[in-house]
Design an enzyme around this catalytic site. Structure first.
Site, PDB file in Angstrom:
ATOM      1  N   HIS A  66       0.841  -1.198   0.000  1.00 55.97           N
ATOM      2  CA  HIS A  66       0.000   0.000   0.000  1.00 55.97           C
ATOM      3  C   HIS A  66       0.876   1.247   0.000  1.00 55.97           C
ATOM      4  CE1 HIS A  66      -3.179   2.651   1.968  1.00 55.97           C
ATOM      5  NE2 HIS A  66      -3.781   2.187   0.890  1.00 55.97           N
ATOM      6  N   LYS A 118       3.504   4.256  -1.215  1.00 55.67           N
ATOM      7  CA  LYS A 118       3.687   5.156  -2.342  1.00 55.67           C
ATOM      8  C   LYS A 118       5.058   5.809  -2.178  1.00 55.67           C
ATOM      9  CE  LYS A 118      -0.928   4.763  -1.777  1.00 55.67           C
ATOM     10  NZ  LYS A 118      -1.597   4.229  -0.564  1.00 55.67           N
ATOM     11  N   ASP A 150      17.739   9.125  -8.233  1.00 52.20           N
ATOM     12  CA  ASP A 150      19.183   9.400  -8.184  1.00 52.20           C
ATOM     13  C   ASP A 150      19.740   9.484  -6.766  1.00 52.20           C
ATOM     14  OD1 ASP A 150      19.222   9.416 -10.916  1.00 52.20           O
ATOM     15  OD2 ASP A 150      19.320  11.597 -11.125  1.00 52.20           O
ATOM     16  N   HIS A 191      -8.435  11.005   1.867  1.00 57.65           N
ATOM     17  CA  HIS A 191      -7.541   9.857   1.673  1.00 57.65           C
ATOM     18  C   HIS A 191      -6.228  10.030   2.433  1.00 57.65           C
ATOM     19  CE1 HIS A 191      -4.961   7.000  -0.699  1.00 57.65           C
ATOM     20  NE2 HIS A 191      -6.057   6.282  -0.600  1.00 57.65           N
ATOM     21  N   LYS A 244      -3.357  10.278   5.289  1.00 58.73           N
ATOM     22  CA  LYS A 244      -2.990   9.553   6.504  1.00 58.73           C
ATOM     23  C   LYS A 244      -1.926  10.399   7.206  1.00 58.73           C
ATOM     24  CE  LYS A 244      -3.701   6.483   2.909  1.00 58.73           C
ATOM     25  NZ  LYS A 244      -5.124   6.290   2.973  1.00 58.73           N
ATOM     26  N   ASP A 259       1.408  17.807  19.397  1.00 63.97           N
ATOM     27  CA  ASP A 259       2.071  18.943  20.039  1.00 63.97           C
ATOM     28  C   ASP A 259       2.603  19.907  18.982  1.00 63.97           C
ATOM     29  OD1 ASP A 259       1.362  18.045  22.531  1.00 63.97           O
ATOM     30  OD2 ASP A 259       3.265  17.034  22.918  1.00 63.97           O
TER      31      ASP A 259
END
Length: 387
Positions: A109, A111, A116, A295, A297, A302
């Site tokens: 899941h 991404k 380089d 979508h 996450k 603090d």
């Protein structure tokens, strides 16, 4: 619990939605000189997908080594097979993650893109059009999908690169000796750098050594929270320890707010609703987001702790799938992300404890049944790790 391995001297840029993300990603791939590692869950065949695909193919054709991983389930069998033939013909090295569930039900899941060994991208943004649902590409959204990624430059890129290479090797044909060597390499931990510039750490979840790494990062930060917790997530179904950490923070006076995406999957919404009464009673604030597909996450705790990544706060992400997050210790970055979350909260619907007084017994029982069913599924698929 082992702490997050923070490394100093990084430049971390917050990218909000595909409007920020895709131009930066494509520009980096276009500038690649010798290698690109790329991994994603969904790679759609829409205009956005074609734009990124063209950048990867063009890089390969000018001599750059391009290694690409797409999840077989997330991208879809037909799309990934069609894309595979095209990529290989154009010189891109391409591997599918777990086709036909040969390695169980685990999905990648994550991404991730590393170019380089100089710049890396990590987050929750898939390769698809911001204005269409990622679970139904024919369903238009009223506003761009609410999501984030980060662009990283500096020493942390070395860690992200190492994980990208490790993942590529894992999906290849490795004998038992090489797999043991790979596992030993994964156990190596760099020394924590001196505290200056932007400190950031790269945390992953896999089914090797890092089974609970992302959850531990959250639990440590929640346990140390003294002022505020802002957590935004589309699928809220954490285990008992995570829910207790949120409630405990609220009970000791921390301002805890959850921004939860709803309206996608009935079971997921019902499971989240089963948690609301106890969380609200403990003082946790809950806000449901309806403006568009949430979508992201992300979290801010603090004044200087923030995380952006692919990991949902649910059983699949915390205990089963492969995930990747960046944790940032920097006040300016945290404030920037905090502002985005607070703006989204204004667009959301606040859920109060009194709201549940008007929920019928049948519906409440339905929520509890949904949670029991979900917990059973997670304990089966995650081999008892959902807790």
């Amino acid at each position: 619990m082992r702490p997050v391995n923070f490394i100093a001297d990084n430049e971390v840029t917050l990218l909000h939605t595909g409007t920020d993300y895709f131009p930066a990603l494509v520009a980096a791939i276009d500038a690649a000189q010798y290698e690109v590692y790329f991994e994603t869950y969904i790679f759609a065949g829409d205009e956005t997908g074609q734009r990124v695909l063209s950048a990867l193919v063009n890089a390969a054709q000018r001599g750059v080594q391009v290694r690409m991983i797409t999840d077989w389930w997330g991208t879809g069998r037909r799309q990934v097979n069609s894309m595979h033939d095209h990529l290989v013909a154009q010189g891109v090295e391409h591997r599918m993650f777990n086709p036909w569930f040969k390695r169980g039900v685990t999905r990648t899941h994550r991404k991730i893109c590393v170019v380089d060994r100089e710049v890396a991208y990590v987050g929750g943004i898939n390769i698809n059009d911001d204005m269409f649902c990622d679970y139904d590409h024919s369903k238009a959204l009223s506003a761009p999908r609410w999501d984030f990624a980060v662009q990283v430059r500096g020493p942390l890129v070395v860690d992200i690169q190492a994980e990208a290479v490790t993942q590529w090797r894992r999906l290849g044909k490795l004998g038992i000796i090489k797999r043991i060597g790979l596992y030993r390499d994964m156990r190596k931990v760099q020394k924590i750098a001196a505290a200056h510039s932007v400190q950031a750490g790269f945390v992953v979840r896999d089914n090797w050594r890092n089974r609970r790494t992302i959850q531990r990062a959250y639990l440590q930060a929640l346990g140390k929270a003294r002022k505020s917790v802002l957590l935004a997530n589309p699928y809220f179904a954490p285990g008992r320890k995570f829910r207790q950490a949120l409630a405990s923070a609220a009970q000791r006076g921390v301002d805890v707010t959850l921004l939860i995406g709803v309206g996608e999957i009935w079971l997921q919404d019902a499971v989240a609703h089963s948690f609301y009464p106890k969380l609200l009673a403990a003082g946790v604030k809950v806000v449901e987001y309806h403006k568009t597909q949430l979508h992201a996450k992300v979290a801010v705790i603090d004044d200087d702790w923030a995380t952006v990544g692919s990991s949902n706060v649910d059983g699949l992400s915390l205990f089963l799938n492969q995930e990747a997050n960046v944790v940032i210790k920097d006040a300016a970055f945290a404030q920037s992300l905090r502002q985005h979350i607070e703006d989204a909260i204004v667009d959301g619907k606040v859920i109060s404890y009194d709201d549940f007084k008007h929920v019928g017994h049948v519906r409440r029982i339905g929520y509890e049944i949904a949670f029991v069913f979900y917990k059973l599924l997670m304990r089966v698929f995650a081999v008892g790790k959902y807790a």
